[in-house]
Design an enzyme around this catalytic site. Structure first.
Site, PDB file in Angstrom:
ATOM      1  N   GLU A  35       0.871  -1.170   0.000  1.00  9.93           N
ATOM      2  CA  GLU A  35       0.000   0.000   0.000  1.00  9.93           C
ATOM      3  C   GLU A  35       0.914   1.227   0.000  1.00  9.93           C
ATOM      4  OE1 GLU A  35      -3.303   2.222   2.695  1.00  9.93           O
ATOM      5  OE2 GLU A  35      -2.943   0.111   3.160  1.00  9.93           O
ATOM      6  N   ARG A 261       5.047 -12.683   9.832  1.00  6.55           N
ATOM      7  CA  ARG A 261       5.724 -11.403   9.667  1.00  6.55           C
ATOM      8  C   ARG A 261       7.091 -11.432  10.315  1.00  6.55           C
ATOM      9  NH1 ARG A 261       3.271  -6.121   9.090  1.00  6.55           N
ATOM     10  NH2 ARG A 261       1.295  -6.604   8.165  1.00  6.55           N
ATOM     11  N   LYS A 271       3.990   0.686  10.071  1.00  3.64           N
ATOM     12  CA  LYS A 271       4.164   1.898   9.272  1.00  3.64           C
ATOM     13  C   LYS A 271       3.608   3.118   9.994  1.00  3.64           C
ATOM     14  CE  LYS A 271       2.665   0.157   5.306  1.00  3.64           C
ATOM     15  NZ  LYS A 271       2.227   0.083   3.911  1.00  3.64           N
TER      16      LYS A 271
HETATM   17  P1  ATP Z   1      -0.393  -1.616   6.786  1.00  7.18           P
HETATM   18  O1  ATP Z   1      -0.628  -1.775   8.235  1.00  7.18           O
HETATM   19  O2  ATP Z   1      -0.282  -0.195   6.333  1.00  7.18           O
HETATM   20  O3  ATP Z   1      -1.246  -2.495   5.888  1.00  7.18           O
HETATM   21  P2  ATP Z   1       1.730  -3.364   6.027  1.00  7.18           P
HETATM   22  O4  ATP Z   1       3.021  -3.419   6.760  1.00  7.18           O
HETATM   23  O5  ATP Z   1       0.859  -4.532   5.949  1.00  7.18           O
HETATM   24  O6  ATP Z   1       1.057  -2.134   6.656  1.00  7.18           O
HETATM   25  P3  ATP Z   1       1.655  -3.207   3.154  1.00  7.18           P
HETATM   26  O7  ATP Z   1       2.117  -2.113   2.281  1.00  7.18           O
HETATM   27  O8  ATP Z   1       0.223  -3.564   3.133  1.00  7.18           O
HETATM   28  O9  ATP Z   1       2.062  -2.815   4.616  1.00  7.18           O
HETATM   29  O10 ATP Z   1       2.559  -4.478   2.955  1.00  7.18           O
HETATM   30  C1  ATP Z   1       2.879  -5.011   1.717  1.00  7.18           C
HETATM   31  C2  ATP Z   1       3.243  -6.444   1.880  1.00  7.18           C
HETATM   32  O11 ATP Z   1       4.346  -6.586   2.767  1.00  7.18           O
HETATM   33  C3  ATP Z   1       2.110  -7.246   2.450  1.00  7.18           C
HETATM   34  O12 ATP Z   1       1.970  -8.418   1.686  1.00  7.18           O
HETATM   35  C4  ATP Z   1       2.534  -7.550   3.845  1.00  7.18           C
HETATM   36  O13 ATP Z   1       2.013  -8.759   4.253  1.00  7.18           O
HETATM   37  C5  ATP Z   1       4.060  -7.558   3.741  1.00  7.18           C
HETATM   38  N1  ATP Z   1       4.662  -7.184   5.019  1.00  7.18           N
HETATM   39  C6  ATP Z   1       4.445  -6.058   5.718  1.00  7.18           C
HETATM   40  N2  ATP Z   1       5.126  -6.078   6.879  1.00  7.18           N
HETATM   41  C7  ATP Z   1       5.805  -7.246   6.928  1.00  7.18           C
HETATM   42  C8  ATP Z   1       6.688  -7.867   7.869  1.00  7.18           C
HETATM   43  N3  ATP Z   1       7.009  -7.278   9.021  1.00  7.18           N
HETATM   44  N4  ATP Z   1       7.182  -9.087   7.566  1.00  7.18           N
HETATM   45  C9  ATP Z   1       6.869  -9.677   6.407  1.00  7.18           C
HETATM   46  N5  ATP Z   1       6.044  -9.155   5.484  1.00  7.18           N
HETATM   47  C10 ATP Z   1       5.512  -7.955   5.725  1.00  7.18           C
HETATM   48 MG    MG Z   2      -1.079  -4.312   4.688  1.00  3.34          MG
END
Ligand code: ATP
Ligand code: MG
Length: 565
Positions: A35, A261, A271
């Site tokens: 996102e 994660r 974020k």
């Molecule tokens: P938000 O809370 O804004 O959704 P997010 O960290 O999930 O934050 P995204 O931009 O939606 O952010 O994440 C993009 C991809 O990265 C998603 O598929 C998410 O699952 C993965 N991702 C985000 N944080 C992690 C993490 N700490 N470890 C592994 N994958 C992650």
């Molecule tokens: Mg997300």
């Protein structure tokens, strides 16, 4: 750590089984779906390297698709930064960059389709009422009084939602599933919300936006994604995604697989929290070298190779766990040890004068650029009787295990000569401001002339040749392993000593060349690896940030763990 050897994990096992069974004609197509509401961090890198790695390993493809369904928090600045960071990690996406917003028209038609099937309705309840009606994990929800509107009325209202007739929040489109479903995600989830907001790509074309849940799986289906890899918090959403796919005229069924994660000690990864650190000025921007963002890590001197190695080592697992940040530092140290050129820099200088040095003589010594790599060559370091050494390398009253310089003690100056401390000079308040030594001309090159041994070898910089620099030493941004669990909130766990500036550092002349340390960090002997900060450096005064120290806390952690087992 994963139970599997690197490159073999439960996700790859699933994919291999699907390929072997001829699913999707043996095709493998993954995607990374960020996102665009912030910068990427090391957790994203785990997901990126997993998705792009799988794409490459199985001769498949990987899309980059921005999940840009939330107009108010998204910015083009983030889109560009995310693309740049992914490319920096060495990943190449298939074709053009994709956006969920490219599918808004298709998603709208599918929403109409659900209405026509009697599977979606426009609800006039307020957000708060919807929450009340939803029930709890232990109590079923209640049906909305608007749930049984006719198909025609729903189509009409949904069209008027789109044409902008209603204010934000006045109505929502919901799926009609089951208000008593044990999985709350299936209790008539929202599909569309009214939001009179400007979108970074579609501008003012829309005033209703699909929810993430309604857009995400369908976007995967549209793109022919075979394996939708996501993090564990979406496990409970999978039945909903499956429900959409079953009830819509889509031609492809992606398979969703969830993994844990990445969590790191001494780090926050949300974020929202990273944004707060930036906005409230606790750090110097998204690219502050103390941040776990890819931007910050790049500025600090992390290499794509180190991040890749880190992600391989931690593997992919189904259960949440916390990884020691020392492992991340270890992979960087290992990579830089192989590749970084060595120089001498004195971070906290004190003068050392050689009293028997022949006046106005300058010698030059050959320094190896990298003892791990003879092909890296050598460079020259000027030496004379007027030097700087590290203040902490001298002690007037040394404890027993101090092997560096002290009165009467002989040490080696790296590459140069043996020197013996004969005298100290003090200022009016009694502080040592200069150390006086004699040198042994027979020890040229730092070789013992007669087999006598010295215990310490010190780095140094010739004072007339020294280049003034600023050196920045970093510690963890937070002062405890789990800042999210701090009683006063994560901000109360900020480490006040996370940045130490050494404004008076001295570099050997070769280290001051603008190219040194700007692409790849360099090693300052005995001090660690340092990256030239191109944003803060000037031609006259370079600024270097320590990427990682030399001391290896990871190996110590591993040893301690073994001993405790
Ligand atoms: P938000 O809370 O804004 O959704 P997010 O960290 O999930 O934050 P995204 O931009 O939606 O952010 O994440 C993009 C991809 O990265 C998603 O598929 C998410 O699952 C993965 N991702 C985000 N944080 C992690 C993490 N700490 N470890 C592994 N994958 C992650
Ligand atoms: Mg997300």
């Amino acid at each position: 750590m994963s139970d599997h050897a690197p490159g073999r994990d439960f996700i790859r096992e699933i994919i291999e089984a699907d390929v072997a069974a001829g699913k999707n004609d043996g095709r493998v197509h993954t995607r990374f779906p960020p996102e665009p509401n912030g910068y990427l961090h090391i957790g994203h890198a785990k997901s990126i390297l997993l998705n792009f790695g799988i794409g490459t390993e199985y001769g498949g493809k990987t899309n980059l698709r921005f999940d840009d369904t939330n107009p108010t928090r998204e910015e083009t600045e983030y889109v560009e930064a995310i693309k740049d960071d992914i490319a920096w990690l060495g990943c190449r996406w298939e074709g053009e960059t994709l956006f969920a917003s490219d599918y808004f028209e298709q998603l709208y038609e599918w929403a109409q389709y659900l209405i026509k099937q009697g599977l979606a309705y426009v609800d006039d309840l307020s957000a708060e009422e919807i929450r009340e009606y939803r029930g709890t994990p232990t109590e079923p929800g209640r049906n909305s009084p608007y749930r049984d509107r006719s198909i025609d009325e729903n189509l009409d209202l949904f069209g008027r939602m789109r044409s902008g007739e209603f204010p934000d929040g006045a109505r929502v489109l919901r799926a009609k599933i089951d208000m008593a479903h044990p999985n709350i995600n299936l209790r008539d989830p929202a599909l569309y919300r009214i939001r009179h907001a400007h979108h970074h790509r579609t501008g003012d074309a829309w005033c209703i936006y699909p929810t993430y849940d309604f857009a995400h799986g369908q976007s995967d289906a549209i793109e022919g994604i075979t394996h939708s890899i996501c993090t564990l918090e979406f496990e409970n959403h999978r039945p909903l995604y499956d429900w959409f796919i079953e009830n819509l005229p889509v031609h492809h069924t992606p398979r969703q697989i969830e993994f844990a994660r990445l969590h790191l000690t001494y780090t926050v990864m949300s974020k929202r929290k990273l944004l707060q650190l930036v906005q409230e000025g606790h750090v110097d921007g998204w690219d502050d070298p103390r941040m776990p963002t890819i931007r910050g890590m790049r500025r600090r001197g992390y290499t794509p190779e180190a991040i890749r190695e880190f992600c391989t080592r931690i593997g992919v697992a189904k259960a949440n766990s916390v990884v020691e940040i020392a492992l991340l530092e270890f992979t960087l140290r290992e990579d830089l040890n192989r590749r970084a050129h060595r120089y001498m820099a004195v971070l906290d200088p004190i003068r050392l004068t050689i009293t028997n040095w022949p006046e106005s003589t300058v010698e030059s010594f050959e320094a190896v650029n990298n003892p791990e790599d003879p092909s890296a060559g050598t460079h020259q370091v000027p030496f004379c009787g007027d030097l700087y050494i590290e203040r902490e390398d001298f002690m007037e009253d040394p404890p027993r295990k101090f092997f560096r310089l002290s009165p009467g003690r002989e040490v080696r100056l790296k590459y140069a000569y043996f020197v013996t401390c004969t005298e100290v000079v003090r200022d009016d308040s009694g502080n040592v401001i200069e150390i006086r030594c004699t040198y042994d001309p027979a020890s040229r090159g730092g070789e013992s002339p007669d087999g006598r041994k010295v215990k310490g070898t010190l780095h140094w910089v010739s004072r007339p040749h020294a280049v003034n620099a600023e050196v920045r030493l970093l510690d963890h941004l937070f002062d405890r392993e789990d800042p999210d669990a701090a009683d006063g909130g994560f901000l109360s766990a900020l480490n006040p000593e996370s940045l130490t500036i050494r404004p008076e550092a001295k570099l050997e002349p070769a280290a001051a060349h603008p190219e040194v340390g700007s692409e790849l960090a360099v090693q300052f002997l005995r001090q660690g690896y340092f990256k030239r900060d191109s944003a803060l450096s000037t031609d006259e005064r370079p600024v270097f940030t320590r990427s990682v120290a030399l001391r290896d806390s990871w190996q110590r952690i591993v040893r301690n763990k073994r001993e405790n087992e």
